[in-house]
Design a protein around this motif. Structure first.
Motif, PDB file in Angstrom:
ATOM      1  N   ARG A 227       0.828  -1.204   0.000  1.00  0.00           N
ATOM      2  CA  ARG A 227       0.000   0.000   0.000  1.00  0.00           C
ATOM      3  C   ARG A 227       0.867   1.261   0.000  1.00  0.00           C
ATOM      4  O   ARG A 227       0.550   2.242  -0.680  1.00  0.00           O
ATOM      5  CB  ARG A 227      -0.930  -0.009   1.213  1.00  0.00           C
ATOM      6  N   LEU A 228       1.965   1.249   0.737  1.00  0.00           N
ATOM      7  CA  LEU A 228       2.860   2.410   0.723  1.00  0.00           C
ATOM      8  C   LEU A 228       3.488   2.593  -0.652  1.00  0.00           C
ATOM      9  O   LEU A 228       3.687   3.728  -1.108  1.00  0.00           O
ATOM     10  CB  LEU A 228       3.949   2.250   1.784  1.00  0.00           C
ATOM     11  N   GLU A 229       3.791   1.493  -1.317  1.00  0.00           N
ATOM     12  CA  GLU A 229       4.322   1.594  -2.681  1.00  0.00           C
ATOM     13  C   GLU A 229       3.271   2.180  -3.617  1.00  0.00           C
ATOM     14  O   GLU A 229       3.599   2.989  -4.502  1.00  0.00           O
ATOM     15  CB  GLU A 229       4.777   0.220  -3.167  1.00  0.00           C
ATOM     16  N   GLU A 230       2.009   1.777  -3.434  1.00  0.00           N
ATOM     17  CA  GLU A 230       0.930   2.342  -4.246  1.00  0.00           C
ATOM     18  C   GLU A 230       0.828   3.854  -4.068  1.00  0.00           C
ATOM     19  O   GLU A 230       0.541   4.588  -5.019  1.00  0.00           O
ATOM     20  CB  GLU A 230      -0.413   1.713  -3.862  1.00  0.00           C
ATOM     21  N   LEU A 231       1.060   4.315  -2.843  1.00  0.00           N
ATOM     22  CA  LEU A 231       0.977   5.740  -2.538  1.00  0.00           C
ATOM     23  C   LEU A 231       2.285   6.471  -2.823  1.00  0.00           C
ATOM     24  O   LEU A 231       2.385   7.676  -2.583  1.00  0.00           O
ATOM     25  CB  LEU A 231       0.602   5.934  -1.062  1.00  0.00           C
ATOM     26  N   ASP A 232       3.283   5.730  -3.305  1.00  0.00           N
ATOM     27  CA  ASP A 232       4.613   6.287  -3.573  1.00  0.00           C
ATOM     28  C   ASP A 232       5.242   6.852  -2.298  1.00  0.00           C
ATOM     29  O   ASP A 232       5.921   7.882  -2.328  1.00  0.00           O
ATOM     30  CB  ASP A 232       4.531   7.376  -4.651  1.00  0.00           C
TER      31      ASP A 232
END
Length: 205
Positions: free
Chosen positions: A180-185
């Motif tokens: 999820r953090l990767e999705e949010l950059d």
């Protein structure tokens, strides 16, 4: 005598060779943030007392100059997230503030996702803060405290709150939290914050 390296060698490892600090240089002795989260047992709880001087940036307020906040973070055995904050804001004027706030996300199964919406209960009271030999003394004014219960999006939360919730989300579900953090950059930013922070997780870097 040092061994000779072919000047046409294309493998960087051959040029680097080995030495007493080779493993450290390659990061082999540093436990990754994801691994530390995976190794953190449940239930997980810790408390930290922080004095903030960058209130305008951290709390998006120009009314105060200082903040002292206690963050009590936890993930229970059912993977329920609870973050309790309590503290005071002062400086910049004659009216100061003390507050409590609790941020929650229910245990699985749930329709909520990491870094989505959080249930937030908050209570604020205004008054005057003075420094004494015993520390900070808060004298409340005549107004009743303000209290609310809301659902707030991740992006609206204060930066120090986001940092502690990010740690809890990674403890609750490390791989999904990282995804999820990767999705949010935002993964690289939090990975960097936690990488050498011995106070994060239950496993040292």
């Amino acid at each position: 005598m040092d061994r000779w390296v072919d000047p046409d060698e294309a493998d960087p490892a051959q040029w680097r060779g080995t030495g007493p600090y080779g493993d450290l240089r390659r990061g082999a002795e540093t436990v990754s943030v994801l691994e530390r989260a995976l190794r953190t047992p449940l239930p997980y709880q810790h408390e930290v007392d922080v004095h903030h001087d960058d209130v305008a940036e951290q709390f998006q307020s120009s009314d105060y100059e200082h903040a002292r906040v206690v963050y009590n973070s936890g993930v229970d055995a059912n993977r329920r997230i609870k973050l309790l904050t309590r503290g005071v804001l002062w400086g910049g004027g004659e009216t100061h503030q003390r507050f409590q706030a609790q941020y929650r996300r229910p245990p699985p199964p749930t329709e909520t996702v990491p870094f989505g919406e959080y249930t937030v209960w908050s209570r604020y009271q205004y008054g005057t803060i003075e420094r004494t030999d015993n520390g900070l003394t808060f004298t409340e004014n005549d107004e009743n405290p303000d209290e609310s219960l809301r659902e707030l999006d991740w992006g609206t939360l204060f930066d120090p709150v986001q940092e502690r919730l990010a740690e809890l989300e990674l403890v609750r579900n490390p791989t999904f939290g990282k995804y999820r953090l990767e999705e949010l950059d935002e993964w690289e930013a939090y990975r960097t914050r936690f990488q050498y922070d011995p106070g994060a997780f239950a496993v040292d870097p």
